[in-house]
Enzyme design. Structure first.
Site, mmCIF file in Angstrom:
data_model
loop_
_atom_site.group_PDB
_atom_site.id
_atom_site.type_symbol
_atom_site.label_atom_id
_atom_site.label_comp_id
_atom_site.label_asym_id
_atom_site.label_seq_id
_atom_site.Cartn_x
_atom_site.Cartn_y
_atom_site.Cartn_z
ATOM 1 N N GLU A 131 0.797 -1.338 0.125
ATOM 2 C CA GLU A 131 0.083 0.217 0.092
ATOM 3 C C GLU A 131 0.897 1.461 -0.227
ATOM 4 O OE1 GLU A 131 -3.161 1.206 0.120
ATOM 5 O OE2 GLU A 131 -3.303 2.706 1.038
ATOM 6 N N THR A 184 -3.949 9.735 -3.969
ATOM 7 C CA THR A 184 -3.237 9.610 -2.261
ATOM 8 C C THR A 184 -2.515 10.450 -2.074
ATOM 9 O OG1 THR A 184 -4.699 7.895 -2.434
ATOM 10 C CG2 THR A 184 -3.018 8.608 -0.843
HETATM 11 N N1 HSE Z 1 -5.835 7.981 4.877
HETATM 12 C C1 HSE Z 1 -5.399 8.115 4.082
HETATM 13 C C2 HSE Z 1 -6.034 9.820 3.096
HETATM 14 C C3 HSE Z 1 -6.206 7.157 3.384
HETATM 15 O O1 HSE Z 1 -6.944 10.010 4.047
HETATM 16 O O2 HSE Z 1 -5.103 9.996 2.492
HETATM 17 C C4 HSE Z 1 -6.196 7.201 1.600
HETATM 18 O O3 HSE Z 1 -7.394 6.335 0.730
#
Ligand code: HSE
Length: 312
Positions: A131, A184
């Site tokens: 990930e 992201t």
């Molecule tokens: N917690 C992470 C973010 C999850 O919000 O960047 C990414 O899907």
């Protein structure tokens, strides 16, 4: 000896508004499928990837499914090699934990193909590594719920402390996905590095409220706690019609609605299946005002995590 295995790993909704990087839950659908086949040669090969529109690399060490497999081969000195087929059954860059699902599917498939008998806690670091390739940061709020199933709190990352939370049986989640790509890694760079105390106080209250709501089976309290004063004001701007979609969800009976992960998917919670379907429909309609492809899903919280489709 098992020669081939096919597994499914579910999508997940992370952050849940007030729990940035610390909370997430798995859903029944969508999810990724992965086939892992033993081969005699000492090599790890990604044979095919479907459903990614050619976006994902087949270079094993750079692929979220590939890296956990490389690491498990190394750490357990496994014999031979494997061929991987990855079937992406959910949109990439969707905020639904697409890369986490691939990483978990790979680690889970390896565990079962080679009878490693690793616990979820032992598999977790491998999935997190996969990930991390996609998001550029160590966060487990998609990987952990995808792997453990259910609603997960990551109380601490160092050392990692995973807490499985109870979930009301009648908690439904409606998800709207908009066909806009949000990376992201890039989106995290836009977030504030410091939080004013007045906002932190609101978040502490909501995070505690959300946990209390789960333990008390109090869906209204869960809904009240779904607020985000830190991340949503930034990320909401990148989701077309976000605030209209959110309003439509509340109008249709949602107790809480917010951004799933880093978006663009939006999730809304409710206490029955019919309301959940109505929310889904009304969110689609609100998004329909703009010319962007959408799809939606209704699911309960998935309490199982990944599963074997077949092995032989
Ligand atoms: N917690 C992470 C973010 C999850 O919000 O960047 C990414 O899907």
């Amino acid at each position: 000896m098992t020669k081939e295995i096919k597994v499914f790993a579910p999508a997940s909704v992370s952050n849940i508004a007030c729990g940035f990087d610390t909370m997430g839950f798995a859903v029944d659908r969508p999810g990724d499928e992965l086939v892992l086949r033993r081969i005699e040669e000492k090599s790890i090969v990604i044979k095919s990837i479907t459903g990614d529109d050619g976006c994902l690399t087949k270079e094993v060490s750079k692929n979220t499914a590939g890296l956990p497999i490389i690491e498990l081969f190394k750490d357990f000195n496994l014999p031979g090699g494997v061929e991987i087929e990855l079937h992406k059954k959910m949109p990439l860059g969707s905020g639904l934990g697409s890369s986490a699902a691939s990483a978990v599917a790979a680690a889970f498939a390896m565990n079962n193909l080679f009878d490693l008998n690793l616990t979820n806690m032992e598999l977790l670091p491998y999935a997190i590594k996969g990930e991390e390739l996609a998001s550029g940061a160590i966060h487990a709020d998609n990987v952990a719920p995808c792997l453990f199933g259910g609603f997960i709190l990551i109380r601490s990352y160092d050392p990692i402390d995973i807490i499985e939370l109870p979930v009301p049986d009648n908690l439904y989640c409606s998800i709207l996905h908009l066909d806009v790509k949000i990376n992201t890694k890039e989106s995290r760079k836009l977030l504030p590095t410091e939080v004013p105390l007045n906002l932190a106080i609101k978040h502490w209250g909501n995070t505690a409220g959300l946990i209390a709501g789960l333990y008390k089976n109090d869906i209204a309290l869960i809904g009240r706690a779904i607020e985000d004063f830190i991340i949503e004001p930034i990320r909401g701007n990148f989701i077309p019609n976000y605030y209209k979609i959110k309003q439509a969800a509340y109008n249709a009976g949602a107790v809480g609605c917010n951004i799933s992960g880093s978006g663009p998917s939006v999730f809304a919670l409710s206490d029955n299946a019919e309301t959940a379907k109505n929310i889904s429909r009304d969110m689609e309609n609100a998004a329909g005002e703009i010319n962007i492809k959408t799809c939606s899903f209704v699911s309960k919280v998935n309490k199982v995590g990944p599963k074997i489709i077949y092995k032989n």
